[in-house]
Design an enzyme around this catalytic site. Structure first.
Site, mmCIF file in Angstrom:
data_model
loop_
_atom_site.group_PDB
_atom_site.id
_atom_site.type_symbol
_atom_site.label_atom_id
_atom_site.label_comp_id
_atom_site.label_asym_id
_atom_site.label_seq_id
_atom_site.Cartn_x
_atom_site.Cartn_y
_atom_site.Cartn_z
ATOM 1 N N ASP A 86 69.296 46.593 23.634
ATOM 2 C CA ASP A 86 70.368 47.025 24.631
ATOM 3 C C ASP A 86 69.922 48.328 25.047
ATOM 4 O O ASP A 86 70.087 49.135 24.056
ATOM 5 C CB ASP A 86 71.637 47.138 23.955
ATOM 6 C CG ASP A 86 72.153 45.517 23.703
ATOM 7 O OD1 ASP A 86 71.680 44.471 23.894
ATOM 8 O OD2 ASP A 86 73.320 45.350 23.453
ATOM 9 N N HIS A 142 64.372 43.849 18.769
ATOM 10 C CA HIS A 142 64.036 42.381 18.736
ATOM 11 C C HIS A 142 62.538 42.070 19.312
ATOM 12 O O HIS A 142 62.146 43.053 20.244
ATOM 13 C CB HIS A 142 64.974 41.501 19.458
ATOM 14 C CG HIS A 142 66.558 41.658 18.706
ATOM 15 N ND1 HIS A 142 66.916 40.760 17.852
ATOM 16 C CD2 HIS A 142 67.329 42.695 18.951
ATOM 17 C CE1 HIS A 142 68.161 41.010 17.401
ATOM 18 N NE2 HIS A 142 68.300 42.282 18.070
ATOM 19 N N SER A 226 67.742 56.332 20.707
ATOM 20 C CA SER A 226 66.539 56.451 20.978
ATOM 21 C C SER A 226 65.619 55.894 21.965
ATOM 22 O O SER A 226 66.485 55.568 23.047
ATOM 23 C CB SER A 226 65.721 55.970 19.472
ATOM 24 O OG SER A 226 64.542 56.826 19.339
#
Length: 265
Positions: A86, A142, A226
């Protein structure tokens, strides 16, 4: 009023001592009392979280929260490359033949980012994508494709801000910050997934087991905000043309497709 306070606290992580103290606080049980306020300030979607807000034992646990099953659906098309996180896609572009990229007017060396000219040669002429995670984002990473981990290595020691201002005014943040690189071989070529630490909080934890990665499955997580950088080998990736930076995206959403290179066996 609360958001400026949280921003100030996060900026404190630019210092080694304050970073250490804040990290200790975030991992302490005492920090659980600020979770409701933090969630409200950053408009966290509590409905998709794996646990109830009151079940998180520390702010750190809340930062690395998991989501409910099927909260993120991975694009099923075999050729689809998906977002690993995300995030806000801050920049997309070509990797020059000189093994450099230009982000927010600053030039970054892919050789320095990956740690060697030989590694960078693989991606010269290919494409890059920069995905920024703010404190409000889900922080688990992911795999963007199904493939095999060729190599994984860590570079850098310190970390500086990697938000929009950090990219514009910082000093080589993307190529010098603490970072973990995972190089993946998929059916059509190679992808480098570069997980960049931010603001001295050098917490990038690998969670996958073995050398095989399945598209959409978790491979790592960050603490605090990050950045993830994706590097694509030349002529192996076609960007979804509806994506124009800056672009908000969720993990599992399609960012483009792998491309079969002519003459490839």
């Amino acid at each position: 009023m609360k958001q400026p306070i949280y921003r100030f606290l996060i900026e404190l992580t630019n210092g080694r001592i304050t970073s250490y103290l804040l990290q200790k606080f975030a991992q302490s049980k005492l920090s659980r009392f600020v979770i409701p306020s933090f969630s409200k300030t950053y408009k966290i979607n509590e409905q998709e979280m794996e646990k109830e807000l009151k079940e998180y034992q520390s702010l750190h646990d809340f930062f690395i929260r998991k989501l409910k099953t099927n909260a993120r659906i991975t694009h099923a098309a075999e050729e689809a490359v998906v977002s690993p996180v995300d995030a806000v896609i801050e920049d997309i572009g070509m990797i020059e033949s000189t093994r450099e990229i230009v982000v927010k007017g600053k030039t970054y060396s892919i050789s320095e980012m990956l740690g060697s000219k030989e590694k960078a040669d693989v991606y010269a002429g290919g494409e890059y994508m920069i995905l920024y995670l703010s404190p409000s984002h889900y922080h688990r990473i992911h795999s963007p494709v199904t493939g095999t981990v060729l190599e994984q290595w860590t570079l850098g020691r310190k970390s500086y801000p990697v938000n929009r201002l950090g990219l514009k005014y910082g000093r080589d943040t993307l190529s010098k910050n603490y970072r973990t690189i995972t190089e993946i071989q998929h059916e059509e070529g190679k992808i480098a997934v570069i997980k960049v630490g931010a603001m001295f909080v050098n917490s990038i934890e690998t969670t996958h087991n073995g050398d095989m990665l399945e598209k959409g499955k978790e491979m790592a997580y960050f603490t605090f905000g990050s950045t993830v950088i994706l590097l694509f080998e030349k002529d192996t990736f076609m960007l979804d043309q509806s994506i124009k930076a800056p672009f908000n995206i969720q993990a599992g959403k399609r960012i483009g497709d792998t491309v079969h290179r002519s003459g490839q066996v």
